[in-house]
Design an enzyme around this catalytic site. Structure first.
Site, PDB file in Angstrom:
ATOM      1  N   ASP A  56       1.336  10.958 -19.354  1.00  0.00           N
ATOM      2  CA  ASP A  56       2.012  11.241 -18.089  1.00  0.00           C
ATOM      3  C   ASP A  56       1.933   9.972 -17.250  1.00  0.00           C
ATOM      4  O   ASP A  56       0.842   9.559 -16.845  1.00  0.00           O
ATOM      5  CB  ASP A  56       1.313  12.408 -17.386  1.00  0.00           C
ATOM      6  CG  ASP A  56       1.957  12.785 -16.059  1.00  0.00           C
ATOM      7  OD1 ASP A  56       2.773  12.006 -15.539  1.00  0.00           O
ATOM      8  OD2 ASP A  56       1.619  13.858 -15.521  1.00  0.00           O
ATOM      9  N   VAL A  57       3.082   9.343 -16.986  1.00  0.00           N
ATOM     10  CA  VAL A  57       3.068   8.043 -16.309  1.00  0.00           C
ATOM     11  C   VAL A  57       2.586   8.130 -14.867  1.00  0.00           C
ATOM     12  O   VAL A  57       2.327   7.095 -14.238  1.00  0.00           O
ATOM     13  CB  VAL A  57       4.450   7.362 -16.348  1.00  0.00           C
ATOM     14  CG1 VAL A  57       4.871   7.074 -17.782  1.00  0.00           C
ATOM     15  CG2 VAL A  57       5.500   8.178 -15.610  1.00  0.00           C
ATOM     16  N   ASN A  83      11.018   2.749 -18.080  1.00  0.00           N
ATOM     17  CA  ASN A  83      12.238   3.547 -18.092  1.00  0.00           C
ATOM     18  C   ASN A  83      12.095   4.950 -17.521  1.00  0.00           C
ATOM     19  O   ASN A  83      13.065   5.510 -17.007  1.00  0.00           O
ATOM     20  CB  ASN A  83      12.747   3.634 -19.543  1.00  0.00           C
ATOM     21  CG  ASN A  83      13.796   4.697 -19.735  1.00  0.00           C
ATOM     22  OD1 ASN A  83      14.924   4.560 -19.274  1.00  0.00           O
ATOM     23  ND2 ASN A  83      13.419   5.780 -20.412  1.00  0.00           N
ATOM     24  N   TYR A 151      16.266  10.008  -4.971  1.00  0.00           N
ATOM     25  CA  TYR A 151      16.557   9.136  -6.109  1.00  0.00           C
ATOM     26  C   TYR A 151      16.971   7.745  -5.642  1.00  0.00           C
ATOM     27  O   TYR A 151      16.461   6.727  -6.135  1.00  0.00           O
ATOM     28  CB  TYR A 151      17.662   9.762  -6.957  1.00  0.00           C
ATOM     29  CG  TYR A 151      17.957   9.022  -8.228  1.00  0.00           C
ATOM     30  CD1 TYR A 151      17.110   9.143  -9.331  1.00  0.00           C
ATOM     31  CD2 TYR A 151      19.080   8.201  -8.343  1.00  0.00           C
ATOM     32  CE1 TYR A 151      17.384   8.462 -10.508  1.00  0.00           C
ATOM     33  CE2 TYR A 151      19.358   7.517  -9.521  1.00  0.00           C
ATOM     34  CZ  TYR A 151      18.509   7.656 -10.606  1.00  0.00           C
ATOM     35  OH  TYR A 151      18.772   6.979 -11.770  1.00  0.00           O
ATOM     36  N   LYS A 155      15.031   4.149  -6.283  1.00  0.00           N
ATOM     37  CA  LYS A 155      15.595   3.054  -7.058  1.00  0.00           C
ATOM     38  C   LYS A 155      15.680   1.760  -6.247  1.00  0.00           C
ATOM     39  O   LYS A 155      15.638   0.661  -6.809  1.00  0.00           O
ATOM     40  CB  LYS A 155      16.959   3.456  -7.619  1.00  0.00           C
ATOM     41  CG  LYS A 155      16.856   4.537  -8.692  1.00  0.00           C
ATOM     42  CD  LYS A 155      15.935   4.138  -9.841  1.00  0.00           C
ATOM     43  CE  LYS A 155      15.874   5.161 -10.943  1.00  0.00           C
ATOM     44  NZ  LYS A 155      15.017   4.741 -12.080  1.00  0.00           N
TER      45      LYS A 155
END
Length: 246
Positions: A56-57, A83, A151, A155
């Site tokens: 789990d990042v 990613n 989102y 980003k």
């Protein structure tokens, strides 16, 4: 020539899966990072060079352990494709649950930071020194879609990470670039083919592109010598309404 190594996060599906399979086909050693072991094994298909790293990042301890396992197995890390990402459906900011905001940013910002941190540390201290980090941004890092506050904000943060690591990495032969992807056809993008909100309030289908073209683009970035770097690449469906949006 020594076999090159890469860790790909979010390798259990979508862009991560397609990219991992492309690198494996080209003979790279590939660390597959994702939460679901079964999905990672499906990506790997028992290919030579695949290293399954369930992780789990958003968990610092799991990230440290996974990157440590890869480095111990291979002796070094050449590339990270940072990613893994998360998104919400189009929603106005006052209707977004705080828990959903936190969940998106746990992956898209904290997860990106933790994986870049682990890769940078390995690349900085290995011999020979150096490596490459490729962050997955988005066309939303340039132009937002309607109702995409979490989102789009996340980003923009990825772009900040990319620029800063490009600067900080110079002293250690670590290059950092970013790929901004528009409408690659994965499960997450299928709704684009059916109709998504447009700036004028309408719902319209959008053009999509083959995810394999994204994988080949990442491979090109990763295959450059460390003396050269693709700082930012935008790869997108040619007819999507990105140019002219905003």
């Amino acid at each position: 020539m020594a076999q090159h190594s890469i860790i790909i996060t979010g390798a259990g599906s979508g862009i991560g899966r397609a990219t991992a399979q492309e690198f494996l086909a080209q003979g790279w050693r590939v660390g597959l990072v994702g939460r679901r072991r079964a999905a990672l094994e499906e990506t790997a298909q028992d290919a030579d060079g695949a290293l399954i790293l369930p992780c789990d990042v958003t968990d610092p301890n799991q990230v440290t352990a996974s990157f440590g396992q890869a480095a111990e197995t291979w002796g070094r890390l050449d590339v990270l494709f940072n990613n893994a990402g998360n998104a919400l459906k189009s929603t106005m900011i006052d209707e977004i649950a705080v828990e959903d905001w936190l969940a998106v940013n746990a992956v898209n910002i904290t997860g990106m930071f933790l994986c870049a941190r682990a890769a940078f540390g390995q690349m900085r201290h290995q011999t020979p020194q150096g490596g490459r980090i490729i962050n997955n941004g988005s066309v939303s890092a340039h132009v937002p879609r309607p109702g995409s506050v979490p989102y789009t904000m996340s980003k923009h943060a990825v772009t900040g990470l990319t620029r800063t690591l490009s600067l900080d990495g110079r002293a250690f032969n670590i290059a950092c670039g970013q790929i901004d992807i528009g409408n690659a056809l994965t499960d997450m993008v299928v709704p684009m083919t059916q109709g998504v909100p447009q700036p004028d309030g309408s719902m319209r289908a959008e053009a999509v592109m083959d995810v394999a073209d994204v994988a080949r683009s990442v491979l090109h970035m990763a295959s450059l010598p460390l003396s050269a770097n693709v700082q930012f690449m935008t790869v997108m469906a040619s007819a999507m309404p990105f140019i002219g949006r905003g």
